[in-house]
Design a protein around this motif. Structure first.
Motif, PDB file in Angstrom:
ATOM      1  N   SER A   1      -8.424   3.236   3.682  1.00  0.00           N
ATOM      2  CA  SER A   1      -7.412   2.249   3.304  1.00  0.00           C
ATOM      3  C   SER A   1      -6.080   2.553   3.966  1.00  0.00           C
ATOM      4  CB  SER A   1      -7.239   2.224   1.780  1.00  0.00           C
ATOM      5  OG  SER A   1      -8.433   1.834   1.140  1.00  0.00           O
TER       6      SER A   1
ATOM      7  N   THR B   1      -8.136  -5.124   1.299  1.00  0.00           N
ATOM      8  CA  THR B   1      -7.569  -5.486   2.597  1.00  0.00           C
ATOM      9  C   THR B   1      -8.483  -6.399   3.403  1.00  0.00           C
ATOM     10  OG1 THR B   1      -6.307  -3.425   2.692  1.00  0.00           O
ATOM     11  CG2 THR B   1      -6.647  -4.586   4.767  1.00  0.00           C
TER      12      THR B   1
ATOM     13  N   GLY C   1      -6.211   3.091  -3.635  1.00  0.00           N
ATOM     14  CA  GLY C   1      -7.583   2.681  -3.333  1.00  0.00           C
ATOM     15  C   GLY C   1      -7.859   1.253  -3.764  1.00  0.00           C
TER      16      GLY C   1
ATOM     17  N   THR D   1     -17.356  -2.165  -4.793  1.00  0.00           N
ATOM     18  CA  THR D   1     -16.073  -1.536  -5.069  1.00  0.00           C
ATOM     19  C   THR D   1     -16.223  -0.578  -6.249  1.00  0.00           C
ATOM     20  OG1 THR D   1     -14.942  -3.531  -4.315  1.00  0.00           O
ATOM     21  CG2 THR D   1     -13.637  -1.968  -5.592  1.00  0.00           C
TER      22      THR D   1
ATOM     23  N   ILE E   1       0.822  -1.198   0.000  1.00  0.00           N
ATOM     24  CA  ILE E   1       0.000   0.000   0.000  1.00  0.00           C
ATOM     25  C   ILE E   1       0.862   1.257   0.000  1.00  0.00           C
ATOM     26  CG2 ILE E   1      -1.730   1.293   1.340  1.00  0.00           C
ATOM     27  CD1 ILE E   1      -2.861  -1.403   2.235  1.00  0.00           C
TER      28      ILE E   1
ATOM     29  N   GLN F   1     -17.017  -2.421   4.992  1.00  0.00           N
ATOM     30  CA  GLN F   1     -16.386  -1.922   3.774  1.00  0.00           C
ATOM     31  C   GLN F   1     -17.430  -1.418   2.795  1.00  0.00           C
ATOM     32  OE1 GLN F   1     -12.905  -1.762   3.264  1.00  0.00           O
ATOM     33  NE2 GLN F   1     -13.541  -0.470   1.564  1.00  0.00           N
TER      34      GLN F   1
ATOM     35  N   GLY G   1      -5.953  -1.055  -1.344  1.00  0.00           N
ATOM     36  CA  GLY G   1      -6.564  -0.889  -0.026  1.00  0.00           C
ATOM     37  C   GLY G   1      -7.948  -1.483   0.065  1.00  0.00           C
ATOM     38  N   SER G   2      -8.698  -1.454  -1.033  1.00  0.00           N
ATOM     39  CA  SER G   2     -10.061  -1.986  -0.999  1.00  0.00           C
ATOM     40  C   SER G   2     -10.092  -3.503  -0.917  1.00  0.00           C
ATOM     41  CB  SER G   2     -10.843  -1.518  -2.240  1.00  0.00           C
ATOM     42  OG  SER G   2     -10.272  -2.047  -3.429  1.00  0.00           O
TER      43      SER G   2
END
Length: 452
Positions: free
Chosen positions: A276, A58, A52, A126, A39, A261, A55-56
């Protein structure tokens, strides 16, 4: 290397638990650095969209890795129990059965990740500008699942024997390689999310190879012999009884976090990127605290197996104190240096400000989770995992989903989303402590009658 295993049934508990946990803390932090380095590198050198995207993923990555860690927790408790009861045959059979079972679990997760990554990310809402890179990152990252499964198995076996130094050495080597490859693939080769995913996979296989080599060379009862690599039905059932509920707990726990999320994804891309970046603090703090939970399970397991009841409750309270103060000190420190911490992952001031919302609420809440997780580890050390798992599912998982569709749905603010963590931890901790107190009394009666 020489024999580094420890007898956890003798000596000063305060000192032993701390010395046992320190290599585990460093080992756990290095595992976090795998994803954190991904990241940080993409945030600094590949832009906010790449940040992003990685991080999305994770929560989804943590869901599957958490399952493997839960499974290894069951392995750790059983190996420690058999070592404490001086039963080398049971230690060997448990270790070998666990190796086979862990590899199968890693292969299964690899298949699921490759086939269903895009579908799961779509269900999580997402962002369209992120989903392509996020899917690509996941599909490559999941190639490392078998290696991650083997490393966690080996780490669990060594930790059960009181040896937490060798897994740390192997992960240090792999972690250094991961950072070097991250920088090379992203800056020199300009591979973006593909580069950071490849770096993680290569590093994970290196750590797995190193720990496999060490266990194959070991002359201890828990050492690995390829000729004896088979599943013993009774040992597999014992592993499944403790490890599978623990793995399912982590899966369901993270499944509930997928709803969180989804809530985050309902805000703009700046908020998603800020979340994130700030979420990296979770891994740092949780994994420091988790070292003391592993110590709690290992010490209680060995002492329970050795019929050493005086050290069981002391192990719980000392581990709880260490984990509580670790969470408190680290959490408050992160709030104080929050802007500097977040700047490691992004140069965008708007993203940093968005990340501070999460960092402030979570930083002041981490210590609360120690009462929940340490009590769960203590119950597992006594051989019970189903009821603690059910309590977590009700108190932290189902409660979170209900919160998302009630409290958060009403307020629709970022703080109202993050507050669900501390509230769910408090509710679950109370129930877990009550259950451990009941289980402890029951276990003491068994020990008195020599019926372990």
């Amino acid at each position: 290397m020489g024999n580094e295993k420890q007898d956890l049934t003798r000596g000063s508990l305060g000192k032993q638990i701390l010395l046992f946990s320190l290599p585990l803390i460093l080992s756990n932090l290095l595992q976090v650095l795998f994803n954190m380095a991904d990241i940080a590198v993409v945030g600094q050198f590949a832009g906010s969209i790449a940040l992003g995207a990685v991080g999305s993923t994770t929560t989804l990555v943590t869901l599957f890795t958490g399952a493997l860690i839960g499974l290894s927790g069951g392995i750790n408790v059983l190996v420690a129990l058999h070592i404490g009861s001086r039963n080398p045959k049971a230690v060997k059979e448990t270790s070998h059965s666990a190796a086979f079972f862990s590899l199968l679990a890693g292969l299964l997760f690899l298949l699921i990740g490759i086939l269903f990554s895009h579908s799961i990310l779509s269900i999580m809402n997402t962002k369209q500008e992120l989903i392509g890179d996020a899917t690509l990152y996941l599909r490559i990252y999941f190639l490392g699942m078998p290696a991650l499964a083997i490393y966690n198995w080996g780490n669990a076996v060594f930790s059960a024997a009181g040896d937490t130094k060798r897994p740390l050495r192997y992960l240090t080597i792999a972690g250094i390689l991961n950072i070097i490859l991250n920088l090379f693939f992203v800056i020199v080769c300009n591979l973006g999310v593909v580069g950071v995913a490849l770096a993680s996979v290569i590093s994970q296989y290196l750590s797995a190879i190193l720990i496999l080599h060490a266990l194959c060379r070991s002359k201890e009862s828990y050492g690995l012999s390829l000729k004896e690599l088979q599943i013993k039905k009774d040992k597999l059932l014992a592993i499944a009884r403790i490890g599978v509920p623990a793995a399912m707990q982590n899966i369901i726990f993270q499944f509930a976090n997928l709803f969180v999320q989804v809530g985050i994804n309902s805000f703009d891309a700046i908020t998603v990127a800020g979340n994130s970046a700030a979420a990296n603090a979770d891994g740092l703090v949780y994994d420091v605290m988790a070292a003391f939970y592993t110590a709690c399970g290992s010490f209680i397991g060995q002492n329970y197996g050795a019929n050493n009841k005086k050290r069981i409750l002391k192990s719980y309270f000392i581990s709880l104190a260490y984990s509580f103060f670790a969470g408190l000190i680290l959490g408050v420190s992160l709030v104080i240096v929050g802007h500097g911490f977040l700047s490691l992952f992004t140069k965008d001031t708007a993203v940093i400000e968005a990340g501070m919302y999460r960092l402030t609420v979570m930083g002041l809440s981490y210590a609360i989770s120690s009462f929940m997780d340490c009590s769960i580890a203590a119950s597992r050390g006594l051989g019970e995992t189903i009821i603690p798992t059910l309590i977590v599912i009700l108190g932290s998982c189902i409660f979170r989903v209900i919160w998302i569709y009630t409290v958060f749905a009403y307020f629709r603010t970022v703080p109202s989303l993050y507050l669900l963590y501390s509230i769910s931890w408090t509710i679950t901790a109370i129930a877990e402590i009550i259950y451990f107190a009941y289980l402890y009394r029951k276990s003491m009666q068994k020990m008195q009658n020599n019926t372990i």
